[in-house]
Design a protein around this motif. Structure first.
Motif, PDB file in Angstrom:
ATOM      1  N   GLU A 442       0.371  -1.007  -0.513  1.00  0.00           N
ATOM      2  CA  GLU A 442      -0.083  -0.504   0.436  1.00  0.00           C
ATOM      3  C   GLU A 442       1.425   0.891   0.335  1.00  0.00           C
ATOM      4  N   ARG A 443       0.133   2.098  -0.954  1.00  0.00           N
ATOM      5  CA  ARG A 443       1.481   3.578  -0.763  1.00  0.00           C
ATOM      6  C   ARG A 443       1.755   3.420   0.151  1.00  0.00           C
ATOM      7  N   ASP A 444       0.588   4.246   0.790  1.00  0.00           N
ATOM      8  CA  ASP A 444       0.347   4.826   2.442  1.00  0.00           C
ATOM      9  C   ASP A 444       1.242   4.050   3.582  1.00  0.00           C
ATOM     10  N   ILE A 470      10.201 -10.356   7.218  1.00  0.00           N
ATOM     11  CA  ILE A 470      11.134  -8.992   7.770  1.00  0.00           C
ATOM     12  C   ILE A 470      11.533  -7.951   6.745  1.00  0.00           C
ATOM     13  N   ILE A 471      10.801  -6.742   6.192  1.00  0.00           N
ATOM     14  CA  ILE A 471      12.423  -6.007   4.894  1.00  0.00           C
ATOM     15  C   ILE A 471      12.606  -5.017   5.380  1.00  0.00           C
ATOM     16  N   LYS A 472      13.584  -4.196   4.596  1.00  0.00           N
ATOM     17  CA  LYS A 472      14.233  -2.983   4.804  1.00  0.00           C
ATOM     18  C   LYS A 472      14.299  -2.407   3.633  1.00  0.00           C
ATOM     19  N   CYS A 473      14.153  -1.561   3.679  1.00  0.00           N
ATOM     20  CA  CYS A 473      13.781  -0.579   2.524  1.00  0.00           C
ATOM     21  C   CYS A 473      15.168  -0.142   2.542  1.00  0.00           C
ATOM     22  N   GLU A 474      15.221   0.183   1.048  1.00  0.00           N
ATOM     23  CA  GLU A 474      17.354   0.159   0.570  1.00  0.00           C
ATOM     24  C   GLU A 474      17.565   1.415   0.151  1.00  0.00           C
ATOM     25  N   GLU A 475      16.286   1.410  -0.387  1.00  0.00           N
ATOM     26  CA  GLU A 475      16.528   2.110  -1.851  1.00  0.00           C
ATOM     27  C   GLU A 475      15.249   2.928  -2.544  1.00  0.00           C
ATOM     28  N   VAL A 476      14.868   4.207  -2.956  1.00  0.00           N
ATOM     29  CA  VAL A 476      13.181   4.478  -3.233  1.00  0.00           C
ATOM     30  C   VAL A 476      13.995   5.059  -4.685  1.00  0.00           C
ATOM     31  N   ILE A 477      13.135   4.332  -5.546  1.00  0.00           N
ATOM     32  CA  ILE A 477      13.156   4.439  -7.104  1.00  0.00           C
ATOM     33  C   ILE A 477      12.406   6.439  -7.505  1.00  0.00           C
ATOM     34  N   LYS A 478      12.215   6.723  -8.127  1.00  0.00           N
ATOM     35  CA  LYS A 478      11.428   8.047  -8.184  1.00  0.00           C
ATOM     36  C   LYS A 478      11.502   8.146  -9.557  1.00  0.00           C
ATOM     37  N   ASP A 479      10.346   9.239 -10.194  1.00  0.00           N
ATOM     38  CA  ASP A 479      10.118   8.838 -11.608  1.00  0.00           C
ATOM     39  C   ASP A 479      10.600  10.743 -11.587  1.00  0.00           C
ATOM     40  N   SER A 480      10.640  11.809 -12.411  1.00  0.00           N
ATOM     41  CA  SER A 480      10.949  12.220 -13.425  1.00  0.00           C
ATOM     42  C   SER A 480      10.371  13.763 -12.327  1.00  0.00           C
ATOM     43  N   SER A 481       9.207  13.404 -12.444  1.00  0.00           N
ATOM     44  CA  SER A 481       8.772  14.018 -11.466  1.00  0.00           C
ATOM     45  C   SER A 481       8.359  14.322  -9.637  1.00  0.00           C
ATOM     46  N   GLY A 482       9.094  13.156  -8.979  1.00  0.00           N
ATOM     47  CA  GLY A 482       9.161  12.904  -7.924  1.00  0.00           C
ATOM     48  C   GLY A 482       8.527  11.725  -7.616  1.00  0.00           C
ATOM     49  N   VAL A 484       7.056   8.602  -6.131  1.00  0.00           N
ATOM     50  CA  VAL A 484       7.837   7.139  -6.105  1.00  0.00           C
ATOM     51  C   VAL A 484       7.082   5.944  -6.676  1.00  0.00           C
ATOM     52  N   VAL A 485       7.724   5.592  -7.785  1.00  0.00           N
ATOM     53  CA  VAL A 485       7.601   4.401  -8.093  1.00  0.00           C
ATOM     54  C   VAL A 485       7.567   2.915  -7.894  1.00  0.00           C
ATOM     55  N   GLU A 486       8.991   2.548  -7.261  1.00  0.00           N
ATOM     56  CA  GLU A 486       9.528   0.805  -7.313  1.00  0.00           C
ATOM     57  C   GLU A 486      10.610   1.587  -5.367  1.00  0.00           C
ATOM     58  N   LEU A 487      10.265   0.887  -4.959  1.00  0.00           N
ATOM     59  CA  LEU A 487      11.610   0.472  -3.290  1.00  0.00           C
ATOM     60  C   LEU A 487      11.624  -0.631  -3.729  1.00  0.00           C
ATOM     61  N   HIS A 488      13.336  -0.554  -2.924  1.00  0.00           N
ATOM     62  CA  HIS A 488      14.262  -1.782  -3.413  1.00  0.00           C
ATOM     63  C   HIS A 488      14.289  -2.275  -2.337  1.00  0.00           C
ATOM     64  N   CYS A 489      14.234  -3.258  -1.831  1.00  0.00           N
ATOM     65  CA  CYS A 489      14.234  -3.967  -0.256  1.00  0.00           C
ATOM     66  C   CYS A 489      14.576  -5.267   0.289  1.00  0.00           C
ATOM     67  N   THR A 490      15.780  -5.492   0.807  1.00  0.00           N
ATOM     68  CA  THR A 490      16.116  -6.906   1.586  1.00  0.00           C
ATOM     69  C   THR A 490      14.856  -7.338   2.064  1.00  0.00           C
ATOM     70  N   ALA A 491      15.346  -8.639   2.602  1.00  0.00           N
ATOM     71  CA  ALA A 491      14.216  -9.572   3.187  1.00  0.00           C
ATOM     72  C   ALA A 491      15.788 -10.219   4.359  1.00  0.00           C
ATOM     73  N   ASP A 492      15.276  -9.821   5.349  1.00  0.00           N
ATOM     74  CA  ASP A 492      15.828 -10.576   6.406  1.00  0.00           C
ATOM     75  C   ASP A 492      15.650 -12.395   6.066  1.00  0.00           C
ATOM     76  N   LEU A 493      15.945 -13.371   5.583  1.00  0.00           N
ATOM     77  CA  LEU A 493      15.261 -14.837   4.619  1.00  0.00           C
ATOM     78  C   LEU A 493      15.309 -15.806   5.722  1.00  0.00           C
ATOM     79  N   GLU A 494      15.776 -15.072   7.043  1.00  0.00           N
ATOM     80  CA  GLU A 494      16.115 -15.796   8.378  1.00  0.00           C
ATOM     81  C   GLU A 494      14.546 -15.531   8.849  1.00  0.00           C
ATOM     82  N   SER A 495      13.768 -14.827   8.982  1.00  0.00           N
ATOM     83  CA  SER A 495      12.660 -14.324   9.816  1.00  0.00           C
ATOM     84  C   SER A 495      11.504 -14.944   9.249  1.00  0.00           C
ATOM     85  N   LYS A 496      11.168 -15.752   8.147  1.00  0.00           N
ATOM     86  CA  LYS A 496       9.613 -16.056   7.694  1.00  0.00           C
ATOM     87  C   LYS A 496       8.931 -16.771   9.419  1.00  0.00           C
TER      88      LYS A 496
END
Ligand code: ATP
Ligand code: MG
Length: 608
Positions: A442-444, A470-482, A484-496
């Motif tokens: 959800e964008r919110d 559990i995921i961690k937000c590593e990078e926020v990708i935006k379009d030219s108008s600022g 947010v179009v994508e969030l690059h995250c990593t998952a803690d693969l031990e935390s299922k």
């Protein structure tokens, strides 16, 4: 009679008590009537609304609690305003509202007499006694068979009898044919003046009445009036009209009649004909009660006579309730129809996803009193939430999606994770939800500049994906108008969730769906139809229509929702309760938001 579902006296009573039920209980105790008999008498000139639901629950409820009968009767004495469409909708709505009421009967301690329990396939069937005298279309007590249909009674079926009663009143010198114009009649009644036709002889009156019946005169040229008083303080007793001329065909009796009885004359006599004991209506009829009694007495009918009791009608905040106003909304296309899910009609409420159980619980909860007032809509909403919380299947869906890429999760890998269908119902089981590298959240649930106490996803922050990692937000990708179009995250693969090392906790949990597996659905987000609690208060109710009462969006849903059923109820986790709309087709899902999880309105009111 041995019944496997016999009601034991130690079951907790589920039925309410109020002044009308107290009266009925006293009558049962003194054996005043062979059996309690109520009726619900709508005029088929519009669809039923939630106020009618209160009356239905009261009348059918009393019959059910006291082992009696309740008739559904079309009060169809005004052919020009009535229509078969309304007859059919009323029948469908009443059937829906009282369907399967037998189920909670079993948790009910009956007051007074033991009801006559009719069993079908060993199951109690409470519809049969409720429609004694009318053949029911089908009978069934349980299972997946269609609900038994209640066949209505029609006041118009008594037109011959009502005509004969009017003739009898005329013969007894207790009614006369009056030739005053409608305007003159009003004027005379207002001033307590006798009609010049008041002392016509019974023979002369009878002759005029027969000729009225034969269609000799035009509409409004003469009427039959009861001869009661000319100047009673109660205007209803000033020689009220009991028959009028109307050259109109009737939806049920066709072209047979050119005269039609007035409500007050038809109602008490229809009650009498059907053997009604308790004729329960809303307070505005209190002033009609002396007339109700007068007609029955004047005809010298054998006892017992029906008696009228009045209670306060339901008025609900943030809506209008009169059929006339609801019809305006429909006719002026301010809503999509009588069953628009924003309407307070029973069909609208049903389409929105509310269950009959929730409506009945609401009706029981608000009680029956003698005082008119406005019921806070939050009382209804509470009953709906409570009911849906118990029965809804939990599902994952994202209404305002933003893409998440789990950069350390292999492309092409899919895990089927366990998700709980309904934590309130241990029998509801689990299902699988697919997890993959690309998700929607959800964008919110993401904030680049989070407010204090924001426990969802933020740059560098962690959150749990429900049933997953559990995921961690590593990078926020935006379009030219600022944007947010994508969030690059990593998952803690031990935390299922449910995994060997899942004990690690973070403060927030959010919902998600796998992008590749998700299915699109049209979602209709409804809000209150009016912006003020009393849209009626200043005359023009339509100026208070809420311009944002409907928002249509496309949501991303977990694949299990492809198989959504119209009779099921869903909670999209963390969002709201939803149900499938009849506009859905194979390959096209349409959901209605029945109600949000929390009462956002009262919060806003508190905030000011
Ligand atoms: P409306 O006034 O809303 O247009 P109505 O009174 O004309 O409705 P009817 O078909 O005459 O509708 O009503 C059938 C029964 O339902 C009556 O016994 C009436 O007293 C009851 N009823 C109507 N409105 C309400 C309400 N708001 N609350 C409770 N009972 C109601
Ligand atoms: Mg009415």
């Amino acid at each position: 009679m041995s019944n496997p579902n016999a009601i034991t006296p130690d079951v907790v009573p589920a039925a309410p008590s109020d002044f009308i039920r107290d009266i009925v209980a006293a009558h049962v105790a003194e054996n005043k009537y062979p059996r309690i008999h109520t009726r619900f008498p709508p005029e088929p000139n519009g669809y039923l609304h939630i106020g009618h639901a209160k009356s239905i629950c009261l009348n059918f409820g009393i019959a059910r609690e006291f082992g009696g009968i309740c008739n559904l009767r079309m009060d169809d004495t005004n052919p020009t305003k009535e229509d078969i469409e309304y007859v059919e909708s009323i029948q469908a709505d009443v059937n829906w509202l009282i369907s399967a009421w037998a189920d909670d009967q079993l948790g009910l301690k009956l007051k007074g007499k033991t009801p006559e329990i009719v069993t079908v396939n060993g199951q109690p069937d409470f519809y049969l006694p409720a429609v004694v005298g009318q053949p029911a279309k089908s009978t069934t007590g349980s299972g997946s068979a269609p609900a038994p249909a209640m066949e209505p009674f029609y006041a118009s079926d008594y037109f011959d009898q009502l005509y004969a009663y009017a003739v009898e009143l005329i013969k007894r010198g207790k009614a006369y044919v009056c030739d005053l114009t409608p305007e003159e009649t009003d004027e005379y009644r207002r001033h307590g003046k006798a009609s010049p036709f008041r002392d016509r002889s019974p023979a002369e009156n009878l002759d005029w009445f027969i000729r009225m019946k034969n269609g000799e005169f035009s509409d409004g040229s003469r009427v039959v009036r009861a001869k009661i008083t000319v100047d009673s303080p109660n205007i209803w007793l000033r020689d009220p009209l009991i028959y009028r001329i109307k050259h109109a065909d009737h939806h049920h009796t066709g072209a047979t009649w050119r005269i039609y009885p007035m409500y007050d004359f038809a109602h008490c006599l229809s009650d009498y004909i059907e053997g009604i004991t308790h004729s329960i209506c809303t307070l505005e009829f209190e002033v009609h009660r002396p007339l109700y009694d007068w007609i029955l007495e004047a005809l010298g009918l054998p006892r017992p006579l029906p008696h009228q009791y009045e209670f306060a009608r339901l008025s609900l905040g943030y809506t209008v309730m009169s059929k006339r106003k609801l019809m305006q909304l429909v006719d002026e296309k301010l809503v999509t129809g009588w069953d628009d899910p924003r309407m307070p009609t029973i069909s609208g409420i049903r389409r929105r996803g509310v269950t009959p159980e929730a409506l009945r619980k609401f009706a029981y909860h608000i009680g029956i009193t003698k005082y008119n007032g406005i019921t806070d809509v939050s009382v209804l909403e509470h009953a709906i939430r409570d009911d849906l919380n118990q029965r809804s299947l939990r599902r994952l869906a994202v209404l305002q999606p933003v893409k998440v890429i789990i950069t350390n999760y292999p492309a092409g890998q899919v895990e089927e994770l366990d998700a709980t269908n309904n934590p309130e119902d241990p029998h509801a089981g689990k299902r699988k939800v697919p997890f993959a590298r690309e998700l929607f959240i959800e964008r919110d649930d993401f904030a680049e500049v989070p407010p204090p106490k924001f426990f969802r996803l933020k740059p560098g922050g962690e959150v749990r994906l429900k049933y997953a990692y559990i995921i961690k937000c590593e990078e926020v990708i935006k379009d030219s108008s600022g944007h947010v179009v994508e969030l690059h995250c990593t998952a803690d693969l031990e935390s299922k969730t449910g995994g060997a090392t899942s004990a690690r906790k973070v403060k927030g949990t959010i919902h998600w769906v796998s992008a590749a597996h998700s299915v699109d659905a049209e979602v209709r987000l409804y809000d209150r139809l009016f912006t003020v609690a009393e849209p009626d208060a200043d005359g023009d109710f339509k100026q208070h229509l809420n311009p944002n009462s409907l928002e249509v969006i496309t949501a991303k849903c977990e694949p299990a929702l492809k198989d959504a059923l119209p009779e099921a109820r869903y909670q999209f986790e963390r969002l709201a309760y939803f149900s499938l709309d009849p506009d859905s087709r194979p390959g096209r899902l349409v959901f209605n938001r029945t109600i949000t999880l929390k009462d956002t309105w009262s919060k806003e009111v508190k905030k000011g």
